[in-house]
Design an enzyme around this catalytic site. Structure first.
Site, PDB file in Angstrom:
ATOM      1  N   GLU A 241      -5.363   9.731   0.625  1.00 41.80           N
ATOM      2  CA  GLU A 241      -5.647   8.367   0.529  1.00 41.80           C
ATOM      3  C   GLU A 241      -6.796   8.016  -0.580  1.00 41.80           C
ATOM      4  O   GLU A 241      -6.887   7.021  -1.039  1.00 41.80           O
ATOM      5  CB  GLU A 241      -6.327   8.127   2.163  1.00 41.80           C
ATOM      6  CG  GLU A 241      -5.122   7.947   2.951  1.00 41.80           C
ATOM      7  CD  GLU A 241      -4.144   6.695   2.828  1.00 41.80           C
ATOM      8  OE1 GLU A 241      -4.270   5.966   1.858  1.00 41.80           O
ATOM      9  OE2 GLU A 241      -3.195   6.782   3.511  1.00 41.80           O
TER      10      GLU A 241
ATOM     11  N   SER B  50      -4.355   1.372  -4.381  1.00 43.68           N
ATOM     12  CA  SER B  50      -3.811   0.181  -3.855  1.00 43.68           C
ATOM     13  C   SER B  50      -4.712  -1.128  -3.641  1.00 43.68           C
ATOM     14  O   SER B  50      -4.556  -1.969  -3.236  1.00 43.68           O
ATOM     15  CB  SER B  50      -2.825   0.231  -2.867  1.00 43.68           C
ATOM     16  OG  SER B  50      -3.556   0.817  -1.835  1.00 43.68           O
TER      17      SER B  50
ATOM     18  N   HIS C 239       1.012  -1.082   0.076  1.00 44.54           N
ATOM     19  CA  HIS C 239       0.025  -0.043   0.068  1.00 44.54           C
ATOM     20  C   HIS C 239       0.770   1.415  -0.016  1.00 44.54           C
ATOM     21  O   HIS C 239       0.832   2.237  -0.757  1.00 44.54           O
ATOM     22  CB  HIS C 239      -0.941   0.045   1.195  1.00 44.54           C
ATOM     23  CG  HIS C 239      -1.427   1.252   1.389  1.00 44.54           C
ATOM     24  ND1 HIS C 239      -2.531   1.794   0.630  1.00 44.54           N
ATOM     25  CD2 HIS C 239      -1.292   2.558   2.212  1.00 44.54           C
ATOM     26  CE1 HIS C 239      -2.906   3.163   1.192  1.00 44.54           C
ATOM     27  NE2 HIS C 239      -1.828   3.464   2.053  1.00 44.54           N
TER      28      HIS C 239
ATOM     29  N   HIS D  76       1.178   5.286  -2.906  1.00 45.48           N
ATOM     30  CA  HIS D  76       1.710   6.587  -2.230  1.00 45.48           C
ATOM     31  C   HIS D  76       2.974   7.118  -3.099  1.00 45.48           C
ATOM     32  O   HIS D  76       3.070   8.288  -3.319  1.00 45.48           O
ATOM     33  CB  HIS D  76       2.044   6.711  -0.962  1.00 45.48           C
ATOM     34  CG  HIS D  76       1.084   6.912   0.107  1.00 45.48           C
ATOM     35  ND1 HIS D  76       0.126   7.695  -0.024  1.00 45.48           N
ATOM     36  CD2 HIS D  76       0.526   5.687   0.779  1.00 45.48           C
ATOM     37  CE1 HIS D  76      -0.902   7.668   1.210  1.00 45.48           C
ATOM     38  NE2 HIS D  76      -0.684   6.302   1.574  1.00 45.48           N
TER      39      HIS D  76
END
Ligand SMILES: [Fe+2]
Length: 294
Positions: free
Chosen positions: A194, A213, A148, A153
């Protein structure tokens, strides 16, 4: 990172990712190598063949979903993560990332408290959890793991405007922490870094790591008629509660990363005061006049 931390981190409050009664996953002792700022060496040698295989399979499955759903900045930067068939060494990525935007990634044992988190971001250091999920968690994991954090990111940190936004978010976070407004500001992180959506000339696309993700949320966030999509407004966003265990019921849409950066230029102190008298809005609830069709 040779010197053991003088005071090893003990209590961890994962405020950034929502309140939870569970203790965070991850080994925060590691024989004293975790520093006071929660960073540690990436324990690359401990990855097993199965760990590398999990990363490889997650990468393949997720990369195949991106066209038409992920934003251009993400798709263009993804190859800069380097190897796809094993968990990358963070220093390999850092050579490219630092050259591109001055950011670097640092390993952490898992979720970290909000002040060290904000402080790392303010210094253009992005904390990346170094452990990877077990094969039985292939489709869903509650806490962020290395897949993730890296896949979701890090590509966006190659975008100069977005990278500047994340640093400014960290700087604002330190101030919010002092003012007791960290929880409200965390909602902005949630709905941008996010779970953010951006409008490109060719349509809505995802830039949030939680979407990018996730095996199922890309389609849900970008294409489904089910969730509400609202224009990003700071007050509205920071009033809005979020879900940590299901797909989001609402997403906030930006027009550009420059817009995101500019929105967060002002001092948020008056905003925090305004939030004190505004009620929280449950996820999925529209206010009068909102269509949810941004
Ligand atoms: Fe994340």
């Amino acid at each position: 990172m040779d010197t053991p931390a003088a005071a090893a981190p003990a209590a961890v409050t994962p405020v950034v990712y929502g309140a939870s009664d569970r203790p965070p996953r991850g080994d925060y002792s590691r024989g004293g190598v975790v520093q006071a700022d929660y960073t540690c060496p990436q324990d690359w040698a401990s990855y097993t063949a199965a760990d590398h295989d999990t990363y490889k399979r997650l990468y393949e499955r997720q990369a195949a979903q991106l066209p038409g759903l992920a934003c251009d900045a993400f798709i263009n930067a993804l190859p800069l993560l380097g190897v796809k068939d094993r968990i990358p060494r963070f220093e390999e990525i850092n050579e490219r990332l630092h050259r591109a935007t001055g950011w670097e990634i640092v390993a952490v044992p898992g979720l970290i408290p909000e002040l060290p988190f904000f402080t790392l971001l303010a210094n253009r250091k992005f904390p990346v959890t170094d452990w990877i999920r077990k094969p039985e968690e292939f489709n869903y994991i509650v806490e962020p793991d290395v897949f993730h954090d890296l896949f979701g990111h890090v590509p966006m940190l190659f975008d100069p405007a977005f990278a500047d936004y994340v640093q400014r978010y960290g700087q604002g976070g330190i101030k919010a922490h002092e003012l007791g407004a960290g929880e409200k500001l965390a909602r902005l992180y949630w709905y941008t870094v996010e779970f953010g959506l951006i409008r490109q000339p060719d349509g809505l696309r995802a830039y949030g790591a939680g979407i990018l993700s996730s095996v199922g949320e890309l389609q849900h966030a970008v294409c489904s008629n089910e969730p509400h999509r609202l224009p990003l407004d700071l007050l509205r966003t920071m009033r809005t509660l979020y879900k940590i265990d299901t797909y989001q019921a609402n997403y906030f849409v930006i027009e550009s990363f420059a817009q995101l950066f500019d929105l967060t230029a002002p001092d948020f102190t008056p905003l925090y005061r305004a939030l004190e008298v505004e009620s929280d809005i449950p996820a999925g609830v529209l206010l009068p006049g909102e269509t949810g069709k941004a």
